[in-house]
Write a protein that holds these residues in place. Structure first.
Motif, PDB file in Angstrom:
ATOM      1  N   LYS A   1       0.600  18.683  -7.112  1.00  0.00           N
ATOM      2  CA  LYS A   1       0.012  18.534  -5.778  1.00  0.00           C
ATOM      3  C   LYS A   1      -1.281  17.746  -5.896  1.00  0.00           C
ATOM      4  O   LYS A   1      -2.128  18.047  -6.722  1.00  0.00           O
ATOM      5  N   VAL A   2      -1.384  16.695  -5.073  1.00  0.00           N
ATOM      6  CA  VAL A   2      -2.577  15.847  -5.063  1.00  0.00           C
ATOM      7  C   VAL A   2      -3.060  15.695  -3.621  1.00  0.00           C
ATOM      8  O   VAL A   2      -2.381  16.096  -2.674  1.00  0.00           O
ATOM      9  N   GLU A   3      -4.196  15.077  -3.463  1.00  0.00           N
ATOM     10  CA  GLU A   3      -4.780  14.860  -2.144  1.00  0.00           C
ATOM     11  C   GLU A   3      -3.934  13.873  -1.347  1.00  0.00           C
ATOM     12  O   GLU A   3      -3.534  12.821  -1.863  1.00  0.00           O
ATOM     13  N   ASN A   4      -3.659  14.203  -0.096  1.00  0.00           N
ATOM     14  CA  ASN A   4      -2.933  13.283   0.782  1.00  0.00           C
ATOM     15  C   ASN A   4      -3.726  11.989   0.923  1.00  0.00           C
ATOM     16  O   ASN A   4      -4.942  12.006   1.056  1.00  0.00           O
ATOM     17  N   GLY A   5      -3.000  10.874   0.878  1.00  0.00           N
ATOM     18  CA  GLY A   5      -3.613   9.575   1.066  1.00  0.00           C
ATOM     19  C   GLY A   5      -3.954   8.865  -0.224  1.00  0.00           C
ATOM     20  O   GLY A   5      -4.321   7.687  -0.189  1.00  0.00           O
ATOM     21  N   LEU A   6      -3.825   9.534  -1.372  1.00  0.00           N
ATOM     22  CA  LEU A   6      -4.120   8.847  -2.624  1.00  0.00           C
ATOM     23  C   LEU A   6      -3.210   7.638  -2.773  1.00  0.00           C
ATOM     24  O   LEU A   6      -2.020   7.702  -2.472  1.00  0.00           O
ATOM     25  N   ARG A   7      -3.790   6.552  -3.248  1.00  0.00           N
ATOM     26  CA  ARG A   7      -3.041   5.310  -3.395  1.00  0.00           C
ATOM     27  C   ARG A   7      -2.277   5.304  -4.714  1.00  0.00           C
ATOM     28  O   ARG A   7      -2.761   5.774  -5.743  1.00  0.00           O
ATOM     29  N   ILE A   8      -1.075   4.758  -4.691  1.00  0.00           N
ATOM     30  CA  ILE A   8      -0.260   4.590  -5.879  1.00  0.00           C
ATOM     31  C   ILE A   8      -0.559   3.185  -6.412  1.00  0.00           C
ATOM     32  O   ILE A   8      -0.551   2.217  -5.668  1.00  0.00           O
ATOM     33  N   GLY A   9      -0.810   3.084  -7.691  1.00  0.00           N
ATOM     34  CA  GLY A   9      -1.121   1.756  -8.227  1.00  0.00           C
ATOM     35  C   GLY A   9      -0.878   1.687  -9.699  1.00  0.00           C
ATOM     36  O   GLY A   9      -0.487   2.579 -10.369  1.00  0.00           O
TER      37      GLY A   9
ATOM     38  N   GLU B   1       0.837  -1.194   0.000  1.00  0.00           N
ATOM     39  CA  GLU B   1       0.000   0.000   0.000  1.00  0.00           C
ATOM     40  C   GLU B   1       0.878   1.252   0.000  1.00  0.00           C
ATOM     41  O   GLU B   1       1.370   1.691   1.036  1.00  0.00           O
ATOM     42  N   MET B   2       1.072   1.800  -1.204  1.00  0.00           N
ATOM     43  CA  MET B   2       1.855   3.022  -1.364  1.00  0.00           C
ATOM     44  C   MET B   2       0.885   4.196  -1.440  1.00  0.00           C
ATOM     45  O   MET B   2      -0.087   4.147  -2.195  1.00  0.00           O
ATOM     46  N   ARG B   3       1.170   5.232  -0.655  1.00  0.00           N
ATOM     47  CA  ARG B   3       0.288   6.395  -0.575  1.00  0.00           C
ATOM     48  C   ARG B   3       1.091   7.687  -0.675  1.00  0.00           C
ATOM     49  O   ARG B   3       2.267   7.738  -0.342  1.00  0.00           O
ATOM     50  N   VAL B   4       0.396   8.744  -1.113  1.00  0.00           N
ATOM     51  CA  VAL B   4       0.975  10.091  -1.149  1.00  0.00           C
ATOM     52  C   VAL B   4       0.752  10.745   0.215  1.00  0.00           C
ATOM     53  O   VAL B   4      -0.347  10.656   0.774  1.00  0.00           O
ATOM     54  N   GLY B   5       1.788  11.375   0.725  1.00  0.00           N
ATOM     55  CA  GLY B   5       1.678  12.104   1.987  1.00  0.00           C
ATOM     56  C   GLY B   5       2.488  13.382   1.931  1.00  0.00           C
ATOM     57  O   GLY B   5       3.405  13.514   1.128  1.00  0.00           O
ATOM     58  N   THR B   6       2.128  14.322   2.803  1.00  0.00           N
ATOM     59  CA  THR B   6       2.847  15.594   2.893  1.00  0.00           C
ATOM     60  C   THR B   6       3.639  15.624   4.194  1.00  0.00           C
ATOM     61  O   THR B   6       3.086  15.367   5.269  1.00  0.00           O
ATOM     62  N   ILE B   7       4.911  15.953   4.090  1.00  0.00           N
ATOM     63  CA  ILE B   7       5.765  16.052   5.276  1.00  0.00           C
ATOM     64  C   ILE B   7       5.379  17.306   6.057  1.00  0.00           C
ATOM     65  O   ILE B   7       5.444  18.419   5.529  1.00  0.00           O
ATOM     66  N   LEU B   8       4.970  17.108   7.299  1.00  0.00           N
ATOM     67  CA  LEU B   8       4.581  18.218   8.173  1.00  0.00           C
ATOM     68  C   LEU B   8       5.757  18.717   9.006  1.00  0.00           C
ATOM     69  O   LEU B   8       5.902  19.915   9.238  1.00  0.00           O
TER      70      LEU B   8
END
Length: 109
Positions: free
Chosen positions: A101-109, A11-18
């Motif tokens: 820039k995309v929504e945090n949590g989007l899955r990579i597939g 499960e690969m996801r997009v996230g933003t470093i806070l």
């Protein structure tokens, strides 16, 4: 070779470093990261050996790709909860990112 079913388990996801901060207790130079993966996944911590190429200032606000379904890994007193992905050439690591820039949590597939 892996099967498609094997790939779907990662499960690969997009996230933003806070938050990014130095991790002086790490065996190799590293940062501690706090990453927002959106409402479904939430906030996760990671340790990343990316000090050769990135400063703390470079990292905050950057969207990255990470594996979010590995078990937690204890690194010293720090509990890493996801694996930040990058291309590796020896000690030089370049983070995998989204070019837009995309929504945090989007899955990579």
């Amino acid at each position: 070779m892996i099967t498609w079913n094997d790939f779907e388990k990662v499960e690969m996801r997009v996230g933003t470093i806070l938050v990014a901060k130095d991790f002086p207790e790490a065996t190799k130079p590293a940062y501690q990261l706090i990453i927002d993966f959106g409402t479904e996944i939430g906030i996760k911590k990671s340790s990343a050996q990316i000090t050769n190429r990135y400063s703390i200032e470079d990292l905050v606000g950057k969207q990255i790709i990470a594996v979010v379904n590995f078990p937690k890994k204890q690194i010293g007193k720090f509990n890493s909860e996801c694996l930040v992905l990058g291309s590796v050439n020896g000690e030089d690591i370049v983070l995998l990112t989204s070019d837009l820039k995309v929504e945090n949590g989007l899955r990579i597939g």
